[in-house]
Write a protein that holds these residues in place. Structure first.
Motif, mmCIF file in Angstrom:
data_model
loop_
_atom_site.group_PDB
_atom_site.id
_atom_site.type_symbol
_atom_site.label_atom_id
_atom_site.label_comp_id
_atom_site.label_asym_id
_atom_site.label_seq_id
_atom_site.Cartn_x
_atom_site.Cartn_y
_atom_site.Cartn_z
ATOM 1 N N ASN A 1 0.772 -1.222 0.084
ATOM 2 C CA ASN A 1 0.084 0.076 0.022
ATOM 3 C C ASN A 1 0.938 1.309 0.041
ATOM 4 O O ASN A 1 1.550 1.935 1.015
ATOM 5 C CB ASN A 1 -0.835 0.116 1.187
ATOM 6 C CG ASN A 1 -2.226 0.829 0.956
ATOM 7 O OD1 ASN A 1 -2.255 1.786 0.327
ATOM 8 N ND2 ASN A 1 -3.428 0.384 1.707
ATOM 9 N N LEU B 1 -9.846 -2.174 -0.811
ATOM 10 C CA LEU B 1 -8.665 -1.057 -0.860
ATOM 11 C C LEU B 1 -9.452 0.259 -0.180
ATOM 12 O O LEU B 1 -8.840 0.645 0.706
ATOM 13 C CB LEU B 1 -8.289 -0.597 -2.189
ATOM 14 C CG LEU B 1 -7.137 0.297 -2.241
ATOM 15 C CD1 LEU B 1 -6.002 -0.193 -1.462
ATOM 16 C CD2 LEU B 1 -6.850 0.671 -3.806
ATOM 17 N N ASN C 1 -2.681 3.053 -6.020
ATOM 18 C CA ASN C 1 -2.613 1.762 -5.364
ATOM 19 C C ASN C 1 -3.804 0.731 -5.930
ATOM 20 O O ASN C 1 -3.452 -0.878 -6.022
ATOM 21 C CB ASN C 1 -3.227 1.833 -3.702
ATOM 22 C CG ASN C 1 -1.782 2.099 -2.816
ATOM 23 O OD1 ASN C 1 -0.767 1.758 -3.192
ATOM 24 N ND2 ASN C 1 -2.065 3.218 -1.984
#
Length: 225
Positions: free
Chosen positions: A2, A92, A109
């Protein structure tokens, strides 16, 4: 993995975020929402929650270099390409809301941890369907096991490349300290993906959108041969 927003200029953060939102809108438009199986949909929502928990169980060396299973191959095989992208976006966002990520880095990401692995797994699945016999072992071993491991390693490799180009860490440090961990973790990803998909297609094939009983289980052999 991340990536922190602090490693990247503001234009990279916003451009990747806007591009990710555009892709998610396109993905949502490609899903046949009215035709979704409600039983499979409940299973997919449960898979999102489990994937989110799996992402939270991580270890790491430094900011941006965290190690956890990805689950992209499982979600892709269960849901198909477009729903898998939406599911990983939810995962996410949930992880980021929990405090394990930066909102401004969400787009970057997403491209690394969702678009790349889902596209790789989808491509492997299409190639196996086109070039290889419709064999159950091939579906599990190539489509889940090998593609699952490759998806995590490709994501780790891409993340290392992005960090290196951004100047976040020296290249020798990334290649010597981070890359071996992603290589080793890719085998865990491969084993987990293959095992879970093998269990699902045996006991819950209705949950697996990319698995077709008529293709993989019917006897297609020529009786006159």
């Amino acid at each position: 993995m991340n990536l922190p927003a602090a490693f990247f200029p503001l234009w990279v953060q916003w451009s990747t975020l806007l591009a990710a939102l555009g892709l998610l809108g396109w993905a949502a438009s490609r899903v046949r929402w009215r035709g979704l199986d409600h039983v499979a949909l409940n299973a997919w929502l449960g898979a999102c929650v489990l994937t989110m928990a799996m992402w939270m169980m991580k270890g790491g060396l430094k900011p941006g270099l965290s190690f956890h299973l990805l689950g992209a191959a499982i979600l892709t095989l269960m849901m198909g390409h477009w729903l898998a992208l939406l599911a990983l976006a939810i995962v996410l966002a949930g992880v980021t809301a929990y405090g394990a990520g930066d909102w401004l880095a969400l787009g970057l990401n997403f491209w690394l941890m969702a678009v790349l692995p889902v596209t790789l797994v989808s491509t492997v699945l299409r190639l196996t369907q086109r070039l290889l016999p419709p064999n159950l072992f091939i579906y599990v071993f190539v489509g889940a096991f090998l593609a699952g491991g490759a998806s995590l390693f490709a994501t780790g490799l891409a993340g290392i490349a992005v960090l290196g180009m951004a100047g976040a860490y020296p290249w020798d440090e990334l290649l010597s300290e981070a890359l071996p961990f992603y290589f080793l973790l890719s085998w865990s990803e491969a084993f987990t993906s293959g095992l879970i998909m093998a269990i699902l297609i045996v006991y819950r094939p209705r949950w697996v959108a990319t698995f077709d009983d008529s293709r993989y289980l019917d006897d297609n052999s020529d009786p006159g041969a």
